[in-house]
Design a protein around this motif. Structure first.
Motif, PDB file in Angstrom:
ATOM      1  N   ILE A 108     -46.130  39.556 -12.422  1.00 40.12           N
ATOM      2  CA  ILE A 108     -44.881  39.459 -13.177  1.00 40.12           C
ATOM      3  C   ILE A 108     -44.599  37.993 -13.421  1.00 40.12           C
ATOM      4  CG2 ILE A 108     -43.322  39.512 -11.168  1.00 40.12           C
ATOM      5  CD1 ILE A 108     -41.497  41.310 -13.138  1.00 40.12           C
ATOM      6  N   HIS A 109     -44.260  37.698 -14.680  1.00 38.60           N
ATOM      7  CA  HIS A 109     -44.016  36.312 -15.071  1.00 38.60           C
ATOM      8  C   HIS A 109     -42.606  36.228 -15.646  1.00 38.60           C
ATOM      9  CE1 HIS A 109     -45.022  32.259 -16.303  1.00 38.60           C
ATOM     10  NE2 HIS A 109     -44.441  32.514 -17.462  1.00 38.60           N
ATOM     11  N   PRO A 110     -41.824  35.193 -15.261  1.00 37.09           N
ATOM     12  CA  PRO A 110     -40.424  35.138 -15.687  1.00 37.09           C
ATOM     13  C   PRO A 110     -40.217  34.521 -17.065  1.00 37.09           C
ATOM     14  CG  PRO A 110     -40.842  33.409 -14.100  1.00 37.09           C
ATOM     15  CD  PRO A 110     -42.138  34.175 -14.252  1.00 37.09           C
ATOM     16  N   ARG A 169     -39.920  34.807  -0.894  1.00 37.53           N
ATOM     17  CA  ARG A 169     -38.872  35.751  -0.477  1.00 37.53           C
ATOM     18  C   ARG A 169     -39.264  37.194  -0.714  1.00 37.53           C
ATOM     19  NH1 ARG A 169     -35.061  34.199  -5.679  1.00 37.53           N
ATOM     20  NH2 ARG A 169     -36.813  34.603  -7.061  1.00 37.53           N
ATOM     21  N   GLU A 227     -36.320  41.788 -13.627  1.00 35.96           N
ATOM     22  CA  GLU A 227     -37.631  41.955 -12.990  1.00 35.96           C
ATOM     23  C   GLU A 227     -37.610  43.127 -12.011  1.00 35.96           C
ATOM     24  OE1 GLU A 227     -39.412  38.389 -11.334  1.00 35.96           O
ATOM     25  OE2 GLU A 227     -38.388  37.135 -12.788  1.00 35.96           O
ATOM     26  N   ASN A 259     -39.222  40.965  -5.523  1.00 31.87           N
ATOM     27  CA  ASN A 259     -39.904  41.962  -6.355  1.00 31.87           C
ATOM     28  C   ASN A 259     -40.667  42.963  -5.490  1.00 31.87           C
ATOM     29  OD1 ASN A 259     -39.677  41.564  -9.411  1.00 31.87           O
ATOM     30  ND2 ASN A 259     -39.912  39.465  -8.666  1.00 31.87           N
ATOM     31  N   ALA A 297     -46.637  39.400  -6.661  1.00 31.43           N
ATOM     32  CA  ALA A 297     -45.180  39.359  -6.746  1.00 31.43           C
ATOM     33  C   ALA A 297     -44.709  38.019  -6.183  1.00 31.43           C
ATOM     34  CB  ALA A 297     -44.568  40.523  -5.971  1.00 31.43           C
ATOM     35  N   GLY A 298     -44.693  37.019  -7.073  1.00 32.88           N
ATOM     36  CA  GLY A 298     -44.363  35.682  -6.604  1.00 32.88           C
ATOM     37  C   GLY A 298     -45.466  35.095  -5.757  1.00 32.88           C
TER      38      GLY A 298
HETATM   39  C1  GRF Z   1     -40.231  35.790  -9.781  1.00 33.85           C
HETATM   40  O1  GRF Z   1     -39.334  35.121 -10.613  1.00 33.85           O
HETATM   41  C2  GRF Z   1     -41.494  36.088 -10.523  1.00 33.85           C
HETATM   42  O2  GRF Z   1     -41.308  36.321 -11.875  1.00 33.85           O
HETATM   43  C3  GRF Z   1     -42.306  34.849 -10.320  1.00 33.85           C
HETATM   44  O3  GRF Z   1     -41.988  34.409  -9.024  1.00 33.85           O
HETATM   45  C4  GRF Z   1     -40.714  34.899  -8.634  1.00 33.85           C
HETATM   46  C5  GRF Z   1     -40.912  35.655  -7.366  1.00 33.85           C
HETATM   47  O4  GRF Z   1     -39.708  36.038  -6.766  1.00 33.85           O
HETATM   48  N1  GRF Z   1     -43.696  35.127 -10.538  1.00 33.85           N
HETATM   49  P1  GRF Z   1     -39.754  37.033  -5.522  1.00 33.85           P
HETATM   50  O5  GRF Z   1     -40.622  36.373  -4.442  1.00 33.85           O
HETATM   51  O6  GRF Z   1     -40.295  38.332  -5.976  1.00 33.85           O
HETATM   52  O7  GRF Z   1     -38.330  37.131  -5.061  1.00 33.85           O
END
Ligand code: GRF
Length: 198
Positions: A105-107, A11, A171, A14, A84-85
């Motif tokens: 980025i890691h959740p 999606r 995030e 981020n 980013a994802g």
């Molecule tokens: C986020 O939760 C990020 O931390 C992880 O994957 C997800 C990506 O979401 N690495 P988006 O595609 O940025 O909406």
């Protein structure tokens, strides 16, 4: 002006947060995906950002895909590569090539909960705090120098979905701020410590 290339697989919320932050001195040079159907690609293209999809299934090996991807990324001369994802394990050659200039980025609040299903695992472990981490990418998954973190509470009635939503909102604040710190040349890496993000 610093060129930013963003890699997504889905999606891209981020990615959207970073684009919408309109960071002075940063130019979003391109958004690339390993999935041609990633929703974020259409969002970026609608805003006039260059987009490309390289389907990893068309390549015989991880190394072959990573080499092809790096060639496309480097066509945009990135100063910073932003994951980013982006749901791919990266080869050592790829991480070395972008050493010191690739963010993920890691959740979770690293070093806790590397890998998948971070929110479920944080709830099951009884954590009172969860969060997200922006880090430089190294060959070891989810282990690079930590640039910035944000914590959110874990509430008594949280489910995986409600916690994920709260962390995702954090995030969207944290990632643009970390990119901005890089763009402003504020970051200094010292082992696993990174100074200058505040
Ligand atoms: C986020 O939760 C990020 O931390 C992880 O994957 C997800 C990506 O979401 N690495 P988006 O595609 O940025 O909406």
């Amino acid at each position: 002006m610093k060129n930013i290339v963003i890699l997504i697989s889905g999606r891209g919320s981020n990615m959207q947060a970073i684009v919408e932050a309109a960071i002075p001195g940063a130019r979003i040079a391109a958004v690339l995906s390993n999935r041609p159907d990633a929703a974020g690609l259409a969002w970026a293209a609608e805003r006039g950002i260059a987009t490309e999809a390289l389907d990893h299934k068309a390549y015989d090996s991880r190394e072959a895909f990573d080499a092809a991807l790096a060639a496309r990324i480097d066509a945009y001369a990135p100063d910073l590569l932003v994951l980013a994802g982006f749901m791919r394990i990266l080869s050592a050659g790829f991480t070395e090539h972008y050493a010191g200039r690739m963010f993920n980025i890691h959740p979770s609040l690293l070093p806790a909960f590397t890998g998948m299903h971070t929110h479920r695992r944080a709830i099951e472990a009884g954590c009172k705090l969860a969060g997200c981490t922006v880090h430089f990418v190294t060959a070891e998954l989810d282990h690079g120098p930590i640039v910035a973190q944000a914590a959110v509470p874990v509430l008594d009635d949280d489910t995986e979905a409600t916690l994920a939503e709260r962390v995702l909102a954090a995030e969207h604040q944290l990632y643009p701020a970390a990119v901005r710190a890089f763009v402003e040349d504020r970051l200094q890496i010292d082992g696993l410590r990174v100074r200058g993000a505040d």
